[in-house]
Design an enzyme around this catalytic site. Structure first.
Site, PDB file in Angstrom:
ATOM      1  N   GLU A 452       0.849  -1.193   0.000  1.00 59.21           N
ATOM      2  CA  GLU A 452       0.000   0.000   0.000  1.00 59.21           C
ATOM      3  C   GLU A 452       0.892   1.254   0.000  1.00 59.21           C
ATOM      4  OE1 GLU A 452      -1.652  -3.487   1.202  1.00 59.21           O
ATOM      5  OE2 GLU A 452      -0.617  -2.345   2.750  1.00 59.21           O
ATOM      6  N   GLU A 470       4.545  -2.918  -3.389  1.00 61.75           N
ATOM      7  CA  GLU A 470       3.357  -3.527  -3.984  1.00 61.75           C
ATOM      8  C   GLU A 470       2.776  -2.491  -4.953  1.00 61.75           C
ATOM      9  OE1 GLU A 470      -0.472  -5.963  -2.250  1.00 61.75           O
ATOM     10  OE2 GLU A 470      -0.101  -3.927  -1.543  1.00 61.75           O
ATOM     11  N   GLU A 476      -2.563 -11.588  -3.743  1.00 60.89           N
ATOM     12  CA  GLU A 476      -3.519 -11.792  -2.656  1.00 60.89           C
ATOM     13  C   GLU A 476      -4.960 -11.738  -3.146  1.00 60.89           C
ATOM     14  OE1 GLU A 476      -2.245  -8.738  -0.056  1.00 60.89           O
ATOM     15  OE2 GLU A 476      -3.411  -7.160  -1.009  1.00 60.89           O
TER      16      GLU A 476
END
Length: 671
Positions: A452, A470, A476
């Site tokens: 994030e 990321e 995920e």
């Protein structure tokens, strides 16, 4: 006589005293030309490629609080230089980087106090351009509020765009859509475009330090305007003079691969400030992570707690047996109980749960050549994290932890500052925060893998402990997304998100059927695609994300994950079409072996790949991991075939990829 004397005097004046209305510079190979002009109160730049317009006259400059819109009046003091140098990355997708560019610096003069004198620096490479502003006439220490970045990108021609809408609650974790570029509302960068004649562009920024992240807003007619993520009070950037902005960048190439193989992002950043970072080693890791996403264990304490001493020891044993250098542990520290996404102030970053003995586990791993990888989830409670940051990094350092994964998951998507203000995840507040985390970590010999995050802008050159991020829809979402990532997602990422820098996608899921789950609620790929991800999706830290037992059920396929490195001598994007397919080859850093990864979308595809990238003086054993004859991500995702044959650089490799499939190859140099 007087007139003649004045003419002679004007000719003798230095360049700094000369004013002009247009100045141009060309890239070293004369591929690109960028011209800056001032006319009718407007300062603009334009870019051509081999004489063909790419960006038409587009606005420049910043707007400040308390000032009327600036009227630009002159260009002065043009200065030009050429650079041709090489430098080495301590780790990376390419060991030696060539920095060959032309620089033009000039001064823009305007009619407002803060815009009265601005240095515009332009750098032209054969594959793109970068430019930035230096407000050196603002007195030292004078506070100013930047209200807007007036920079425009007026693209010439009709374009397709790969983008998603900015301002989303899930930060940058969205699927890309492909549309006519005129449909862009506000998009994140890198924003990648394809012109109707086949020319590719990507607009982004470099060296984002103490400034808000740039978005791009479309006008429905082809013009994209910079938009800065603001503070809660509406100010875009709070600065003190003098200051320099990040670079605004435009990559330009004939193929998607030309964008992917550009090194402009790195070249526009400052050299390494950390010196020797031998304490960080690129590598592969396993960890207590995927099992939580599958709801087999929990981050929270209790009977199903995943981060227990016994469970982590099991992962350490697996890592040691199969050559993995690290074990990631999530959920180890106090704060995960209850609704943690809205209660980040409860996290304690140096207080383990009672069933997690970090001292014993660090020693256990050290005896087996395996390091613990730390995890600091903040739930967006940044002040709480910053209060504990020094102690948290010192805590990790005591136990020999040299890598920490950070996270900023928050249910609302907002970051709450110390005054209760709701901050954007990539505004100036968070840009400052991530920089602070990296600097504190570096002092403790710790590398940061940020989830994030603020998007990457090449800062890994200056701060090489910023190893990965990321910042996109990762693996995920294949555990609980509805729908999960479609096959084309993997063929878009290399030419969008990954143009910014390394991504911790967390590849390598082998239990694709997941007990017969519907295809849109599980991994939408073949098993071979999961292998190819290790080559196609670059990161110096790569996770073998699945559970150990799923790898042990397919030891022959798992061999590729054991073999593939994460640090490279050089990298080449060999074939590609955004959203359809991609083929990438990388050479082991300091070695002779090559690895190739190919991925297709939902369509079956056959390609022919010349092996001319191999050393022509050598023979190689090609260890080929291919989709089986009946492989299909919807019906037979586990079908694969492994074969071997001897090849040379004169050979051509057939690449047969089934729907949602791929190809993974190790070229082992023979004696």
């Amino acid at each position: 006589m007087l007139a003649r004397a004045l003419i002679l005097l004007a000719c003798a004046l230095p360049a700094a005293a000369q004013a002009s209305t247009r100045e141009c510079a060309q890239s070293p190979g004369k591929v690109l030309e960028l011209c800056v002009s001032v006319a009718d109160g407007r300062a603009a730049y334009a870019v051509t490629r081999r004489g063909t317009p790419v960006i038409s006259a587009s606005a420049l400059g910043l707007a400040f609080a308390g000032e009327a819109p600036v009227r630009w009046t002159a260009l002065t003091d043009p200065q030009r230089s050429d650079v041709d140098r090489r430098w080495e990355q301590p780790w990376g997708e390419q060991r030696e980087i060539t920095d060959r560019h032309t620089e033009m610096r000039l001064r823009l003069e305007g009619d407002t106090p803060l815009n009265k004198s601005v240095v515009l620096t332009v750098r032209l490479f054969d594959d793109g351009v970068g430019f930035r502003y230096t407000y050196d006439a603002i007195p030292a220490g004078q506070a100013v509020d930047v209200m807007a970045d007036n920079t425009e990108f007026r693209t010439v021609g009709d374009h397709q765009a790969w983008w998603y809408s900015a301002w989303g609650q899930e930060r940058d974790e969205y699927l890309y859509g492909q549309t006519d570029a005129r449909r862009i509302t506000t998009a994140e960068t890198p924003l990648t475009l394809k012109r109707q004649d086949g020319l590719y562009l990507s607009i982004h920024e470099a060296a984002l330090v103490d400034f808000p992240s740039m978005l791009l807003t479309g006008d429905g007619a082809g013009t994209l305007s910079a938009r800065l993520m603001p503070w809660p009070d509406g100010v875009a950037a709070k600065k003190t003079g003098p200051f320099t902005t990040p670079w605004r960048t435009i990559l330009i190439g004939d193929t998607p691969g030309a964008l992917a193989d550009s090194r402009i992002e790195l070249n526009l950043n400052e050299p390494n400030r950390l010196g020797d970072i031998s304490w960080f080693k690129p590598g592969k890791y396993v960890g207590v992570w995927w099992e939580m996403h599958l709801n087999r264990s929990t981050w929270a304490s209790g009977d199903r707690h995943g981060a227990t001493t016994a469970n982590v020891e099991r992962y350490i044993d697996f890592a040691a047996a199969y050559g993995f250098s690290g074990v990631l542990v999530e959920g180890w520290n106090v704060g995960w109980d209850g609704d943690w996404t809205n209660n980040g102030d409860a996290f304690q970053f140096s207080t383990p749960y009672p069933d997690f003995d970090i001292a014993a586990l660090a020693a256990y791993g050290r005896e087996r050549g395996v390091n613990l990888i730390g995890h600091n989830e903040t739930a967006g409670a940044v002040p709480n994290y910053e209060r504990q940051l020094e102690d948290a990094m010192a805590f990790y350092a005591r136990y020999g932890v040299h890598e920490v994964k950070t996270g900023y998951v928050r249910h609302s998507g907002d970051i709450v500052d110390a005054d209760g203000g709701r901050q954007w995840f990539a505004g100036q507040y968070m840009v400052r925060h991530h920089q602070h985390v990296a600097e504190v970590a570096a002092r403790n010999h710790i590398a940061i893998d940020a989830h994030e995050p603020v998007k990457d802008t090449g800062l890994r050159r200056t701060w090489p402990n910023m190893v990965s991020r990321e910042g996109a829809r990762g693996q995920e979402f294949n555990a609980w997304g509805d729908p999960t990532n479609p096959p084309e997602h993997l063929t878009i990422l290399p030419f969008t998100r990954l143009l910014a820098g390394p991504m911790d996608f967390t590849p390598g899921i082998f239990d694709i059927p997941r007990g017969g789950a519907p295809v849109t609620k599980r991994v939408q790929s073949t098993l071979v695609t999961q292998l190819a991800e290790y080559v196609v999706l670059y990161s110096p830290v790569q996770m073998a994300a699945d559970l150990p037992e799923n790898y042990l059920a397919h030891p022959d396929a798992f061999q590729f994950i054991e073999d593939v490195p994460t640090d490279w001598e050089t990298s080449h994007t060999l074939q590609s079409e955004i959203g359809d397919y991609v083929v990438v080859a990388r050479q082991t850093r300091g070695g002779q072996d090559w690895f190739l990864g190919a991925i297709t979308d939902e369509n079956e595809r056959t390609l022919s790949q010349p092996l001319s990238f191999l050393d022509p003086t050598k023979r190689y054993e090609a260890q080929i991991y291919a989709d089986g004859p009946d492989a299909d991500y919807r019906t037979h995702p586990m079908s694969y075939v492994i074969s071997r044959k001897v090849v040379t650089s004169a050979d051509t490799l057939p690449i047969v990829m089934k729907p949602g499939g791929g190809l993974a190859v190790r070229f082992r140099a023979l004696p």
